[in-house]
Design an enzyme around this catalytic site. Sequence first.
Site, short mmCIF file in Angstrom:
data_model
loop_
_atom_site.label_atom_id
_atom_site.label_comp_id
_atom_site.label_asym_id
_atom_site.label_seq_id
_atom_site.Cartn_x
_atom_site.Cartn_y
_atom_site.Cartn_z
N LYS A 19 13.23 -14.90 -0.97
CA LYS A 19 11.96 -15.32 -1.59
C LYS A 19 12.20 -16.43 -2.62
CE LYS A 19 11.07 -11.20 -3.14
NZ LYS A 19 12.24 -10.47 -2.64
N ARG A 95 3.76 -6.14 -6.32
CA ARG A 95 4.68 -5.20 -5.66
C ARG A 95 4.12 -3.80 -5.57
NH1 ARG A 95 10.77 -6.63 -7.03
NH2 ARG A 95 10.35 -8.72 -7.72
N ARG A 132 25.68 -12.94 -3.94
CA ARG A 132 24.79 -13.87 -4.64
C ARG A 132 25.37 -14.24 -6.01
NH1 ARG A 132 18.57 -12.55 -5.49
NH2 ARG A 132 19.39 -10.61 -6.37
N ARG A 164 24.02 -11.72 -11.14
CA ARG A 164 22.91 -11.09 -11.84
C ARG A 164 23.28 -9.66 -12.23
NH1 ARG A 164 17.25 -12.14 -8.72
NH2 ARG A 164 17.15 -9.88 -8.99
N ARG A 175 16.43 -0.84 -5.70
CA ARG A 175 15.36 -1.83 -5.50
C ARG A 175 14.86 -1.79 -4.06
NH1 ARG A 175 19.17 -6.00 -7.57
NH2 ARG A 175 18.00 -7.64 -6.53
P1 AP5 Z 1 17.16 -14.81 -2.96
O1 AP5 Z 1 16.34 -16.01 -2.64
O2 AP5 Z 1 17.80 -14.72 -4.30
O3 AP5 Z 1 16.38 -13.45 -2.58
P2 AP5 Z 1 15.06 -12.79 -3.14
O4 AP5 Z 1 14.23 -12.43 -1.95
O5 AP5 Z 1 14.41 -13.68 -4.17
O6 AP5 Z 1 15.63 -11.44 -3.73
P3 AP5 Z 1 15.75 -10.85 -5.19
O7 AP5 Z 1 16.93 -9.92 -5.16
O8 AP5 Z 1 15.78 -11.93 -6.23
O9 AP5 Z 1 14.46 -10.03 -5.30
P4 AP5 Z 1 14.21 -8.94 -6.34
O10 AP5 Z 1 12.86 -8.50 -5.98
O11 AP5 Z 1 15.25 -7.90 -6.40
O12 AP5 Z 1 14.35 -9.69 -7.73
P5 AP5 Z 1 13.33 -10.25 -8.75
O13 AP5 Z 1 14.02 -11.30 -9.51
O14 AP5 Z 1 12.01 -10.56 -8.14
O15 AP5 Z 1 18.30 -14.74 -1.82
C1 AP5 Z 1 19.26 -13.69 -1.85
C2 AP5 Z 1 20.64 -14.25 -1.45
O16 AP5 Z 1 20.60 -14.68 -0.11
C3 AP5 Z 1 21.08 -15.45 -2.29
O17 AP5 Z 1 22.44 -15.33 -2.58
C4 AP5 Z 1 20.80 -16.65 -1.39
O18 AP5 Z 1 21.70 -17.72 -1.64
C5 AP5 Z 1 20.97 -16.05 0.00
N1 AP5 Z 1 20.08 -16.65 0.98
C6 AP5 Z 1 18.74 -16.88 0.83
N2 AP5 Z 1 18.24 -17.45 1.94
C7 AP5 Z 1 19.29 -17.56 2.82
C8 AP5 Z 1 19.40 -18.06 4.15
N3 AP5 Z 1 18.37 -18.57 4.81
N4 AP5 Z 1 20.63 -18.00 4.74
C9 AP5 Z 1 21.68 -17.50 4.08
N5 AP5 Z 1 21.63 -17.01 2.82
C10 AP5 Z 1 20.45 -17.04 2.20
O19 AP5 Z 1 13.06 -8.98 -9.68
C11 AP5 Z 1 14.11 -8.45 -10.50
C12 AP5 Z 1 13.59 -7.24 -11.28
O20 AP5 Z 1 12.51 -7.64 -12.15
C13 AP5 Z 1 12.98 -6.11 -10.45
O21 AP5 Z 1 13.97 -5.21 -9.96
C14 AP5 Z 1 12.07 -5.43 -11.49
O22 AP5 Z 1 12.78 -4.64 -12.39
C15 AP5 Z 1 11.50 -6.63 -12.25
N6 AP5 Z 1 10.27 -7.13 -11.65
C16 AP5 Z 1 10.07 -8.36 -11.07
N7 AP5 Z 1 8.83 -8.46 -10.60
C17 AP5 Z 1 8.19 -7.29 -10.89
C18 AP5 Z 1 6.90 -6.78 -10.63
N8 AP5 Z 1 5.97 -7.50 -9.97
N9 AP5 Z 1 6.60 -5.52 -11.05
C19 AP5 Z 1 7.51 -4.79 -11.72
N10 AP5 Z 1 8.76 -5.20 -11.98
C20 AP5 Z 1 9.11 -6.44 -11.57
#
Ligand code: AP5
Length: 225
Positions: A19, A95, A132, A164, A175
């Site tokens: 994402k 979410r 990552r 991270r 998660r």
């Molecule tokens: P990446 O693009 O980083 O993946 P992502 O889908 O963004 O996954 P996240 O782990 O960041 O999602 P998340 O929901 O856990 O974290 P968030 O920051 O939102 O890609 C992943 C890896 O794959 C990377 O290494 C990349 O290089 C690789 N990759 C990508 N595309 C590729 C491709 N095509 N080919 C090969 N490799 C590829 O949230 C973190 C925390 O914040 C949550 O756990 C929660 O505590 C809090 N939080 C955030 N939003 C909310 C909410 N709405 N409500 C409550 N708590 C929240």
Amino acid sequence: MTAAHPLRLVLVGRQGAGKGTQCVRVSHRYAIPHISTGDMLRAAVAAGSPFGQLAKSFMDRGELVPDSVINGVIAERLEQPDARLRGFVLDGFPRTKDQAEALNELLSPASLHIVINLEVPVDLVLRRLSSRRVCSVCGSIYSDELPPKTAGICDNCGGELIQREDDTEAAILRRLEIYEETTTPLLGLYADLGLLETVDGIGTPDEVLGRISDVLARHGFSGGG
Ligand code: AP5
């Protein structure tokens, strides 16, 4: 319709689906703000504010920050002129059902245009997340499959690449568990509203962006770059 018009887009998908990786590209191509709740929370943690300390206690365990807190953060961000005028690509929000309802009310009388579900199987997201690395300065994202030109150094800004704090095995599994329990029900909700599009997230980032662009073109949105 061109990128000059508002585009209100949500990208959902399990952790590691790409994402963040895609939202940066979509934001550039369609000239819309990338609004990532994860990035906003990490900025608050880095600033050391009381809010950041509260958020960190949930994030490090892989738990969701309470709805009341995150809904307030999003409400403030969506009021900014760039989001009001150009729209947005939302990354990591909503979410939960409560967050989806809050978003609906915040946007009313307007509404979302499209919700894209980036589909990547669990075994592949686990492989991606275990390698990552993110830039400690600009947030650019890398992995073994998408490495920087120089190990440990960001291609964009020369910043140091770090892991991270929530990319521990326990927090990743938690998660993913929460995603299946709490976020996947939203897919049915958006499908019933006729907003849901599913995109295969396997392939190079350019290939995935091409599929997202095809979906947006079908809905009448064309990007500039
Ligand atoms: P990446 O693009 O980083 O993946 P992502 O889908 O963004 O996954 P996240 O782990 O960041 O999602 P998340 O929901 O856990 O974290 P968030 O920051 O939102 O890609 C992943 C890896 O794959 C990377 O290494 C990349 O290089 C690789 N990759 C990508 N595309 C590729 C491709 N095509 N080919 C090969 N490799 C590829 O949230 C973190 C925390 O914040 C949550 O756990 C929660 O505590 C809090 N939080 C955030 N939003 C909310 C909410 N709405 N409500 C409550 N708590 C929240």
